[in-house]
Motif scaffolding. Structure first.
Motif, PDB file in Angstrom:
ATOM      1  N   TYR A   1       1.140  -1.252  -0.139  1.00 48.14           N
ATOM      2  CA  TYR A   1       0.361  -0.096  -0.386  1.00 48.14           C
ATOM      3  C   TYR A   1       0.798   0.812  -0.284  1.00 48.14           C
ATOM      4  O   TYR A   1       0.716   2.167  -0.761  1.00 48.14           O
ATOM      5  CB  TYR A   1      -0.793   0.513   1.224  1.00 48.14           C
ATOM      6  N   GLU A   2       2.045   1.450   0.411  1.00 48.39           N
ATOM      7  CA  GLU A   2       3.251   2.421   1.363  1.00 48.39           C
ATOM      8  C   GLU A   2       3.884   2.425  -0.693  1.00 48.39           C
ATOM      9  O   GLU A   2       3.220   3.684  -0.974  1.00 48.39           O
ATOM     10  CB  GLU A   2       3.694   1.702   1.943  1.00 48.39           C
TER      11      GLU A   2
ATOM     12  N   LYS B   1       2.211   1.764  -3.867  1.00 53.37           N
ATOM     13  CA  LYS B   1       1.527   1.832  -4.481  1.00 53.37           C
ATOM     14  C   LYS B   1       1.033   3.442  -4.456  1.00 53.37           C
ATOM     15  O   LYS B   1       1.511   4.702  -4.734  1.00 53.37           O
ATOM     16  CB  LYS B   1       0.091   1.453  -4.157  1.00 53.37           C
ATOM     17  N   LEU B   2       1.058   4.005  -3.306  1.00 53.54           N
ATOM     18  CA  LEU B   2       1.184   5.136  -2.830  1.00 53.54           C
ATOM     19  C   LEU B   2       2.143   5.912  -2.541  1.00 53.54           C
ATOM     20  O   LEU B   2       1.941   7.473  -4.215  1.00 53.54           O
ATOM     21  CB  LEU B   2       0.180   5.613  -1.113  1.00 53.54           C
ATOM     22  N   GLN B   3       3.451   5.494  -2.984  1.00 52.83           N
ATOM     23  CA  GLN B   3       4.395   6.459  -3.539  1.00 52.83           C
ATOM     24  C   GLN B   3       4.799   6.449  -4.792  1.00 52.83           C
ATOM     25  O   GLN B   3       5.054   7.437  -5.018  1.00 52.83           O
ATOM     26  CB  GLN B   3       5.543   5.356  -2.475  1.00 52.83           C
TER      27      GLN B   3
ATOM     28  N   SER C   1       2.345   6.149  -6.497  1.00 49.43           N
ATOM     29  CA  SER C   1       0.846   7.434  -6.843  1.00 49.43           C
ATOM     30  C   SER C   1       1.707   8.882  -7.002  1.00 49.43           C
ATOM     31  O   SER C   1       1.308   9.509  -7.364  1.00 49.43           O
ATOM     32  CB  SER C   1      -0.394   7.185  -6.670  1.00 49.43           C
ATOM     33  N   ALA C   2       2.207   8.848  -5.882  1.00 44.85           N
ATOM     34  CA  ALA C   2       2.852  10.285  -5.691  1.00 44.85           C
ATOM     35  C   ALA C   2       4.038  10.676  -6.042  1.00 44.85           C
ATOM     36  O   ALA C   2       3.879  12.055  -6.586  1.00 44.85           O
ATOM     37  CB  ALA C   2       3.138   9.980  -3.814  1.00 44.85           C
TER      38      ALA C   2
END
Length: 1023
Positions: free
Chosen positions: A590-591, A593-595, A597-598
Motif C-alpha cells: 500500500y505504501e 502504491k501511495l508512493q 501514485s505520489a
C-alpha cells in the motif's frame, strides 16, 4: 494350570481387549462411520470370545449350548462387518443404498435366525461334550458346516476384492502400506487360522478347541496398529483451555474410570475363575460383574447421558460409593482386607472435581461403610491367598495409573501455561518488530521474527518461502537455532524447500490449509517424503502455514524440529505470525502504491514533476558550480492532434512510447519525468561535455521521428527539445527549467522536430518577448494597432469581391513589428481576446462603410485564433455586431486555420454552427498543410477553403503541388465550397488558376495589404 484354564483365560482376556479397543475407537470420534464400524466389529469379536469363555464357566450341557447359540451374534456377523468396514475405509463419504445393507447384513440375520432360534443347526446335544479344553460341539460334516464355510468364503473373497480395488486406486505409499498390513493379517487368518481350526476339531477329537476367535485378534490388532501409525480413524482433537483441569481432561478421567470398571468387570470373572476349583460361576458374581461393566460403559458415554457437570460428578460419586460398598459387602465375611483399598482410588479422583462436596460426600460414605463393617465384624483373623495379593497389586496399579494421569494433567497444564506465556511474549515482540516495517527494513524484520520464534518456541529451523503461480516454493528467509547467521547456497535452499514442494504437501498448502506433521515416523505421507525428512534432513516434525493475500497463496511460513512434537498443539499463534508477515506485505504494498501514485506518473511510469524537483534539487545542492549538468525540456509536436484524431487511448500509448525512448537512451544516473500533458523533462547530471548531451538529444529525436506502430496505426512523432546547462543557464532547478523551456520554444520557432541549446540569444529573445508583451498590453489603449486590407479578386471577372483584414502594430519603441512576432505573443498572453474583438469590430465597421459607399457586396474576412474560441467574448461581440450595430453577417467571413478544425473538432463544430446561425460565413485558412479528413469537412459548416500559398508557390515549379492544388479546388467544388488561392505573386500562377475552377485570388500580384483609404481607392477602381 490346565488347558481349560489357559483357553478360558485367553477367551476372557481377548474379550476385554476387544471391548476396550472398540470403545477407544468410538471415543476418538463417535460421529465418523469408520469409527462406529470399528466399535461394532470389536464388540462382535468381544462378545464371541466372551460367550466361549462363559461356556466354560458351567458344568451344564444345556447352559453351555445356550452360550454356544448366543455366540452367533458375534461370529455370525463378524465377516459382514469386516467387509463393510473395509468398504468404509476405501470411501467413507460414499452413501450406500438399502440394497447394500440388505445384501451385506441379510446373511448375518439368517445366521442369527438359524443358529440362535433353531438349536438343531448347532447340533444334537449329544455332540456337545466337555473336553480338556472345555465345552465344544463336535459334529460330523453337515449342511451347517458347508453353510458356515460358504458364508466365510464369500465375504472373505468380497473383502479381498475391496482391498485389491482400494490398492489399485491408491497412489500414495501411505495408503498402500495400511492396505498391505490389513490384507496380510486377513490372509494370515485364512492360511493358518482355518487349518488350525480344522486340525483341532477334526484330528484331535479328544482335545478339541475352537481357535478362530483367537486368530481374529490378528486383523483387529493390525487395524489398531494402522490407527496408531496411519491414523485412518478420525479423531476429534483437543481444544485449548485456560483451566488446569478442563472439560476434556475431566472427560478423559471419566473415560479412564470407565475403562477401569470394564477392566474390573472382567477381572472379577477372571479372578473368580482362577480361584474356584469347580469353575462354576455363581450368579451373584455374574450379576456384580455385569453391573460393574454397565457402570463402566455408562462412564464412557457420560457426556451424552448426563448433560451437566454436576450430574456427572454425582453419578461418579454415587456409583463409586455404591461399588465400594458392594465390594466390601461381597467380601465382608473375610473382613474385606483387600477391597477396602479401592477407597483411595476414588478419593484421589475426586481431587479434580470443581467442588469439594463430592470428595467430602464420598469420604463420609466410605467412613460410614468402614464403621458399619467395624460394628459387624470388630475383629477378624484370616488367611490371605493369591487372589488377595492379585487384587492388591491391581489396586496399586490402578492408584498409580490414576495418580500419574492426574499428575500429568497438572504437569502438562503447567507446561501449557508456560508455553502460553512464551507465545504471548513472542506475539508481543513480533508485533513490536513489525510496527515500523518498510520496504527497506522488511527483510531484516522477517529475519528477526524467525530468530525470535527459534529462541522462544524452541524450533530447530524457521523459514519463509514465496510462491508464484505454477512455480515451486522458493526460499527467501531462513534461520536455524544452531547457526543463526548461516546463509544457504542456492542448492541448499532448493533442498530446504523439497518437503513443502512435494506433491501432497504442496497441494494442501495451495488450498490454504496448514500442514501439521507432529512425527514423520507416523505421518500419512509417501515413503520417499518420510525418508527424505528422517534420513536426509533429520526432521521429525514440521508445521507449515500458508500466507494468503487477496485470496491467493503467496508463500508459506515453516517451522521444523529435530524431535517429534508432543506439546505444541496450539497453532493459532502461528497463523497470527503468518498474518503479521502478510499484513507487513500489504502495508508495504500500500505504501509503495501511495508512493508510486505520489511520485510516479500513472501513464508513463516516469517521475512526477514534484518528485523530480526534489531529487534534482538534492543533486544540485550536493555539487558545486564546477559541476556540469544539463536540463532537457521535451515537447511532442501536435500531440493534441493524436488525442483528437485517434482518441486518448492511443494518445496515452504515444506518451508511453516517448517515455520508453527516453528510458532506452538514458544512462542509469539520468533522471526523467513527465512535466505535464505532452511535455517531458530530463536531468543529465555530471555530463562529460556538450557532445554527450547533443548525442542524447539527437538519438531521442531520431527514434521519435522513426515510424511507430501502435495498435495497427503507423504514426510519426515529432518532438522539440530545449537544453539548459548548469551553471551558465541557472544554478537552481527553477531557473534551469525556465531556460530549458525557453530553448524548447526557440526550437519550435525554427521549425518543429529539432532542438535548441539555451544561449544568450535565446534568453535575449525571451527577454524581448517579455518586453513586447508588456508593450502589447498597452498597445490597444494607446491606439497602436491598425488594420490593413488585402484585396481578393474574382478569377472570372477580375473584379474585387472581398478583402482580408490583417492586423499591424505600430509601436513607438519598436517601430513596425511583424505579425509573426506579436500575434503568438498576444495568444500566449491572452490579450488576443480583447485585441481580436477590436479587430472584428473595426473590420465590420469598414465593411459597413464600404456598403454605404455602394460596395454592398464587398466581403471582409477576419482571422480568428484558437484562443478566441475558448472565450465566450468572441460570440458576444459577433452577436452584438449583428443585433445592435446592424452589420450584415453574410458580408463578414471568419477565417480559422486547418489545424483548429483538427485539434478542436467537437467543440469547434458546435461553436461554428452557432456563428452560422447568426449568418456569418466560415473559411478555412492555409488549407492543405495539415491532416484534415473528408469526414471533418463534410460535418463542418465551412463555406470556403483558402489554399495554402505553399501549393501556389509550386505552380510552374512542382507538378505534385500543382496537382494538390487542383485536388483541393475540385474537392471544394464537390462539397459545395468556394476556393481562394493565397500568395499569388506571379502571372503564370494567375494563368494556371484561371484555367481551373478556383473562385478567387489573393496576393501581391494584384495588391499588397492596403490601409483603409488606399483600400477604398483600390476598390473604387476595381469594383
Amino acid at each position: 494350570m490346565n488347558k481349560l484354564t489357559i483357553i478360558t483365560v485367553i477367551y476372557l482376556v481377548l474379550s476385554g481387549i476387544y471391548n476396550i479397543l472398540g470403545y477407544y475407537a468410538l471415543l476418538l470420534n463417535r460421529k465418523n462411520i469408520t469409527n462406529r464400524l470399528f466399535f461394532i466389529l470389536s464388540h462382535a469379536l468381544s462378545f464371541w470370545a466372551f460367550c466361549f469363555a462363559m461356556r466354560n464357566f458351567t458344568n451344564s450341557q444345556s447352559l453351555s449350548l445356550f452360550w454356544t447359540r448366543i455366540s452367533v451374534f458375534g461370529w455370525g456377523t463378524m465377516f459382514a462387518l469386516i467387509y463393510h468396514f473395509i468398504t468404509a475405509l476405501r470411501d467413507a463419504e460414499k452413501k450406500h443404498s438399502i440394497w447394500f445393507y440388505l445384501l451385506v447384513y441379510g446373511s448375518s440375520a439368517v445366521n442369527i435366525v438359524l443358529f440362535f432360534f433353531y438349536p438343531i443347526f448347532i447340533g444334537e446335544p449329544s455332540y456337545n461334550i466337555f473336553t480338556e479344553w472345555g465345552w465344544t460341539v463336535l459334529t460330523p460334516p453337515s449342511f451347517k458346516e458347508m453353510y458356515y464355510n460358504s458364508y466365510y468364503a464369500v465375504f472373505s473373497v468380497l473383502t479381498y476384492i475391496q482391498l485389491y480395488k482400494w490398492y489399485k486406486e491408491s497412489r500414495d505409499s501411505y495408503s498402500r502400506s495400511r492396505i498391505r498390513i490389513i490384507s496380510l493379517s486377513l490372509i494370515f487368518v485364512a492360511v493358518f487360522g482355518i487349518p488350525t481350526e480344522i486340525i483341532f476339531n477334526r484330528l484331535l477329537v479328544t482335545g478339541s478347541v475352537q481357535t478362530m476367535v483367537i486368530w481374529m485378534a490378528l486383523p483387529l490388532f493390525a487395524m489398531y496398529y494402522t490407527i496408531q501409525k496411519y491414523r485412518f480413524l478420525h479423531q476429534v482433537y483437543k481444544v485449548e483451555s485456560n483451566q488446569v483441569v478442563d472439560d476434556q481432561s475431566r472427560n478423559k478421567i471419566f473415560q479412564i474410570v470407565g475403562y477401569l470398571f470394564i477392566f474390573s468387570s472382567y477381572a472379577i470373572l477372571l479372578i473368580y475363575f482362577l480361584s474356584n476349583g469347580n469353575y462354576v460361576l455363581k450368579r451373584q458374581k455374574m450379576i456384580f460383574s455385569v453391573v460393574v461393566y454397565i457402570i463402566g460403559a455408562t462412564y464412557l458415554h457420560v457426556n451424552y447421558i448426563f448433560k451437566t457437570e454436576k450430574l456427572r460428578y454425582w453419578f461418579l460419586t454415587l456409583t463409586g460409593s455404591a461399588m465400594i460398598y458392594f465390594s466390601v459387602a461381597l467380601y465382608a465375611a473375610s473382613g474385606a482386607v483387600t477391597s477396602w483399598a479401592t477407597y483411595f482410588v476414588f478419593i484421589i479422583i475426586s481431587v479434580v472435581f470443581e467442588d469439594y462436596i463430592y470428595g467430602l460426600f464420598m469420604t463420609m460414605v466410605l467412613i460410614a461403610i468402614q464403621v458399619y463393617q467395624w460394628l459387624q465384624l470388630p475383629s477378624y483373623l484370616g488367611v490371605l491367598d493369591w487372589t488377595d495379593y492379585a487384587i492388591r497389586i491391581a489396586i496399586i496399579l490402578m492408584t498409580y495409573f490414576v495418580v500419574t494421569f492426574i499428575g500429568r494433567l497438572y504437569y502438562n497444564k503447567n507446561n501449557e501455561i508456560y508455553s502460553q506465556m512464551l507465545i504471548e511474549e513472542t506475539l508481543t515482540e513480533a508485533t513490536r518488530i513489525f510496527i515500523n516495517v518498510s520496504s527497506e527494513t522488511k527483510d531484516q524484520k522477517i529475519d528477526e521474527l524467525l530468530a525470535l520464534c527459534n529462541k522462544n518456541l524452541k524450533y530447530a529451523r524457521a523459514y519463509l518461502c514465496t510462491y508464484l503461480a505454477d512455480d515451486p516454493f522458493l526460499l527467501t528467509h531462513y534461520c536455524e537455532t544452531e547457526q543463526p547467521q548461516r546463509r544457504l547456497t542456492a542448492l541448499e535452499a532448493e533442498q530446504q524447500c523439497a518437503l513443502i514442494n512435494s506433491a501432497s504437501i504442496k497441494k494442501k498448502l495451495l488450498e490454504g490449509q496448514p500442514v501439521i506433521i507432529d512425527n514423520f515416523k507416523s505421518a500419512p505421507l509417501d515413503e520417499n517424503i518420510i525418508k527424505q525428512a528422517l534420513d536426509f534432513r533429520t526432521i521429525y516434525s514440521l508445521q507449515a502455514f500458508p500466507t494468503v493475500m487477496d485470496n491467493a497463496v503467496v508463500g508459506v511460513l515453516v517451522f521444523e524440529n529435530s524431535v517429534p512434537n508432543k506439546w505444541d498443539i496450539n497453532h493459532d499463534y502461528k497463523r497470527i505470525l503468518a498474518n503479521l508477515i502478510i499484513e507487513a506485505h500489504k502495508r508495504i504494498k500500500y505504501e509503495l502504491k501511495l508512493q508510486k501514485s505520489a511520485y510516479f506518473d500513472e501513464v508513463t511510469g516516469l517521475y512526477k514533476k514534484r518528485r523530480f524537483v526534489d531529487i534534482v534539487s538534492s543533486v544540485i545542492e550536493r555539487g558545486d558550480t564546477s559541476s556540469r549538468h544539463a536540463m532537457l525540456f521535451i515537447d511532442i509536436d501536435n500531440f493534441k492532434k493524436f488525442n483528437d484524431v485517434f482518441g486518448h487511448y492511443l494518445g496515452d500509448a504515444v506518451l508511453v512510447k516517448m517515455a520508453d525512448i527516453i528510458r532506452r537512451n538514458s544512462r542509469k544516473e539520468y533522471i526523467a519525468a513527465r512535466f505535464g500533458g505532452d511535455e517531458f523533462i530530463v536531468f543529465l547530471p555530471d555530463v562529460a561535455d556538450e557532445a554527450e548531451v547533443i548525442a542524447f538529444v539527437e538519438n531521442i529525436i531520431e527514434q521519435a521521428v522513426s515510424s511507430l506502430e501502435i495498435d495497427g496505426h503507423e504514426l510519426r512523432l515529432s518532438i522539440s527539445i530545449g537544453v539548459a546547462k548548469f551553471p551558465c543557464d541557472g544554478t537552481d532547478i527553477e531557473t534551469m527549467l525556465k531556460n530549458a523551456d525557453l530553448a524548447m520554444y526557440d526550437s519550435k520557432r525554427w521549425g518543429k522536430g529539432g532542438y535548441s541549446i539555451c544561449s544568450p540569444t535565446v534568453k535575449n529573445v525571451a527577454a524581448e518577448n517579455v518586453s513586447y508583451t508588456s508593450q502589447l498590453a498597452k498597445a490597444l489603449q494607446n491606439n497602436q494597432f491598425r488594420l490593413v486590407y488585402q484585396p481578393q479578386i474574382s478569377v472570372k471577372t477580375g473584379k474585387i469581391v472581398g478583402a482580408e483584414a490583417l492586423l499591424r502594430w505600430h509601436s513607438k519603441d519598436f517601430d513596425v513589428v511583424s505579425p509573426l512576432k506579436f500575434i503568438p505573443l498576444l495568444e500566449h498572453s491572452g490579450l488576443i481576446n480583447e485585441v481580436g474583438a477590436w479587430v472584428i469590430e473595426q473590420a465590420a465597421l469598414q465593411q459597413s462603410k464600404m456598403a454605404k459607399m455602394g460596395y454592398s457586396k464587398l466581403r471582409i474576412s477576419v482571422n480568428l485564433s484558437l484562443v478566441q474560441f475558448q472565450n465566450e467574448l468572441l460570440f458576444k461581440k459577433l452577436h452584438e455586431l449583428v443585433h445592435l450595430k446592424g452589420i450584415d453577417p453574410t458580408m463578414i467571413e471568419l477565417e480559422i486555420t486547418e489545424s483548429m478544425t483538427i485539434n478542436e473538432t467537437n467543440n469547434l463544430i458546435e461553436y461554428l454552427s452557432r456563428l452560422k446561425a447568426l449568418g456569418y460565413r466560415i473559411a478555412i485558412d492555409d488549407f492543405g498543410i495539415d491532416f484534415s479528413s473528408l469526414q471533418r469537412l463534410q460535418i463542418s459548416p465551412i463555406d470556403r477553403l483558402k489554399i495554402d500559398k505553399s501549393f501556389i508557390n509550386g505552380i510552374g515549379v512542382d507538378d505534385k503541388k500543382e496537382k494538390v492544388a487542383l485536388v483541393i479546388i475540385n474537392m471544394a467544388k464537390s462539397l459545395g465550397m468556394m476556393t481562394t488561392a493565397e500568395g499569388v505573386h506571379k502571372r503564370e500562377q494567375v494563368d494556371f488558376l484561371m484555367n481551373t475552377d478556383c473562385d478567387e485570388i489573393q496576393g501581391f500580384y494584384y495588391s499588397q495589404p492596403l490601409y483603409p483609404d488606399e483600400f477604398e481607392a483600390f476598390t473604387k477602381s476595381h469594383y
